[in-house]
Design an enzyme around this catalytic site. Sequence first.
Site, PDB file in Angstrom:
ATOM      1  N   LYS A  92       4.280  26.502 -42.426  1.00 35.47           N
ATOM      2  CA  LYS A  92       3.138  27.419 -42.382  1.00 35.47           C
ATOM      3  C   LYS A  92       3.395  28.742 -43.099  1.00 35.47           C
ATOM      4  O   LYS A  92       2.492  29.363 -43.634  1.00 35.47           O
ATOM      5  CB  LYS A  92       2.733  27.693 -40.930  1.00 35.47           C
ATOM      6  CG  LYS A  92       1.998  26.525 -40.306  1.00 35.47           C
ATOM      7  CD  LYS A  92       1.312  26.942 -39.013  1.00 35.47           C
ATOM      8  CE  LYS A  92       0.433  25.831 -38.476  1.00 35.47           C
ATOM      9  NZ  LYS A  92       1.202  24.698 -37.925  1.00 35.47           N
ATOM     10  N   SER A 136       7.550  18.477 -41.465  1.00 34.87           N
ATOM     11  CA  SER A 136       6.815  19.750 -41.508  1.00 34.87           C
ATOM     12  C   SER A 136       7.432  20.851 -40.653  1.00 34.87           C
ATOM     13  O   SER A 136       7.279  22.029 -40.965  1.00 34.87           O
ATOM     14  CB  SER A 136       5.357  19.526 -41.105  1.00 34.87           C
ATOM     15  OG  SER A 136       5.271  18.898 -39.844  1.00 34.87           O
ATOM     16  N   GLU A 195      -6.700  33.521 -36.657  1.00 37.93           N
ATOM     17  CA  GLU A 195      -6.947  32.830 -35.399  1.00 37.93           C
ATOM     18  C   GLU A 195      -5.780  31.893 -35.175  1.00 37.93           C
ATOM     19  O   GLU A 195      -5.123  31.469 -36.123  1.00 37.93           O
ATOM     20  CB  GLU A 195      -8.258  32.039 -35.466  1.00 37.93           C
ATOM     21  CG  GLU A 195      -8.161  30.626 -36.048  1.00 37.93           C
ATOM     22  CD  GLU A 195      -7.807  30.583 -37.533  1.00 37.93           C
ATOM     23  OE1 GLU A 195      -8.015  31.593 -38.233  1.00 37.93           O
ATOM     24  OE2 GLU A 195      -7.305  29.533 -37.969  1.00 37.93           O
TER      25      GLU A 195
HETATM   26  C1  LIG Z   1       0.673  23.457 -37.687  1.00 37.25           C
HETATM   27  C2  LIG Z   1       1.591  22.340 -37.914  1.00 37.25           C
HETATM   28  C3  LIG Z   1       1.155  21.102 -38.440  1.00 37.25           C
HETATM   29  C4  LIG Z   1      -0.285  20.795 -38.710  1.00 37.25           C
HETATM   30  O1  LIG Z   1      -0.911  21.607 -39.640  1.00 37.25           O
HETATM   31  P1  LIG Z   1      -1.277  21.097 -41.103  1.00 37.25           P
HETATM   32  O2  LIG Z   1      -2.159  22.153 -41.642  1.00 37.25           O
HETATM   33  O3  LIG Z   1      -1.981  19.778 -40.938  1.00 37.25           O
HETATM   34  O4  LIG Z   1      -0.021  20.938 -41.845  1.00 37.25           O
HETATM   35  C5  LIG Z   1       2.094  20.117 -38.689  1.00 37.25           C
HETATM   36  N1  LIG Z   1       3.398  20.304 -38.414  1.00 37.25           N
HETATM   37  C6  LIG Z   1       3.863  21.464 -37.896  1.00 37.25           C
HETATM   38  C7  LIG Z   1       5.316  21.595 -37.624  1.00 37.25           C
HETATM   39  C8  LIG Z   1       2.979  22.519 -37.634  1.00 37.25           C
HETATM   40  O5  LIG Z   1       3.446  23.661 -37.117  1.00 37.25           O
END
Ligand SMILES: *Cc1c(COP(=O)(O)O)cnc(C)c1O
Length: 394
Positions: free
Chosen positions: A89, A377, A111
């Site tokens: 993020k 992610s 938000e």
């Molecule tokens: C917020 C988050 C997501 C989901 O958000 P996307 O916008 O779909 O990427 C996925 N993995 C993690 C670790 C997150 O913090």
Amino acid sequence: MNYNVNEKGYYGDFGGAYIPEMLYPNVEELRQNYIKVMQEPDFQEEFKALLKEYVGRPTPLYYAKRFSEKYGTNVYLKREDLCHTGAHKVNNTIGQILMAKRLGKNRIIAETGAGQHGVATATVCALMGLECIVYMGAIDIKRQAPNVARMKMLGATVVPAESGSKTLKDATNEAIRDWINNPTDTHYIIGSVVGPHPYPDMVARFQSVISEEVKKQLLEKEGKENPDYVVACVGGGSNAAGIYYHYLDTPEVGIIAVEAAGKGIHSGESAATSALGKEGIIHGSKTLLMQTDDGQITEPYSISAGLDYPGVGPMHAHLFRSGRGEFISITDADAMQAGLELCKLEGIIPAIESSHALAIFEERKFKKEDIVVVNLSGRGDKDLSTFIDYFKLA
Ligand SMILES: *Cc1c(COP(=O)(O)O)cnc(C)c1O
């Protein structure tokens, strides 16, 4: 077929800017400037320097040997879990705070649902010394106390949204109201590839550093830039957009999107938007979203807070409808098992969101020679209490 945004802000049938009249000047200012600003050499220089020195990029592309052996294919993990703050993020919030500064804004609003985007925003506001106001549903504030504490430590003001269901959509309404009332000095940092044009495209461009790096790293490791597949979990879709971006128009690279089936697609408790969603408008863009027959947005559910969203970004709605993307839904139970398996096989504790992407290998078979890049992610530290409760670890 074109999988990128067109001049009008659409991905096929999806996207656009469905916003109240009073928000038009703010969104229009951004639309007119975002590409110009992003292409300025000093913007690029500052963005790249911060990604390197502050975020810790490039993140490794790691060949998961034991995981690959278990599933009889070649799995690389793109280690976004190693980014500062523990997830992808921050790539976007760094980009947007630089954009805000170039546009002369000194006040940032955001938000947040689970608090992850709020923390990533508060982080970059502290870095730049800008005022930060994060709107968060009153119920979420109670549920996500550690992230609320993080935001406060980072100097942000967390404002509870007390209306409606007191969750993410109510926080979003409050943020939009704030922006309408503060059109000149405030920038609204949206946390995924959602919202009115140009947000989905702007966020995708900031996150596209992920696939830019994968291309280089794969060339070094495998002698070619293109894997056979790129895989990512989809909440709003920003980490997915990041790893797909430079492969969108390369049909040899398969695109796999993994959604949260919660307790089962048809259980009434899920967030499997492509399977269940219909065309509608959410947060200012036309996309697929979960709704009742009379168009009320359905409350989504997933064990992972980051996938608990009733829509997907317009890029993903288009990837689904056009057939360019293969969409798979994974239940809570399968995601939790896959997360635990990565711990045991590779010594990496993944976020529960990312665990959904890892879970596809049980069902979806790949060839022995295939190269599959999974976007990891985020890291699982934030999910420790969920893992503890689920597996009775304490
Ligand atoms: C917020 C988050 C997501 C989901 O958000 P996307 O916008 O779909 O990427 C996925 N993995 C993690 C670790 C997150 O913090």
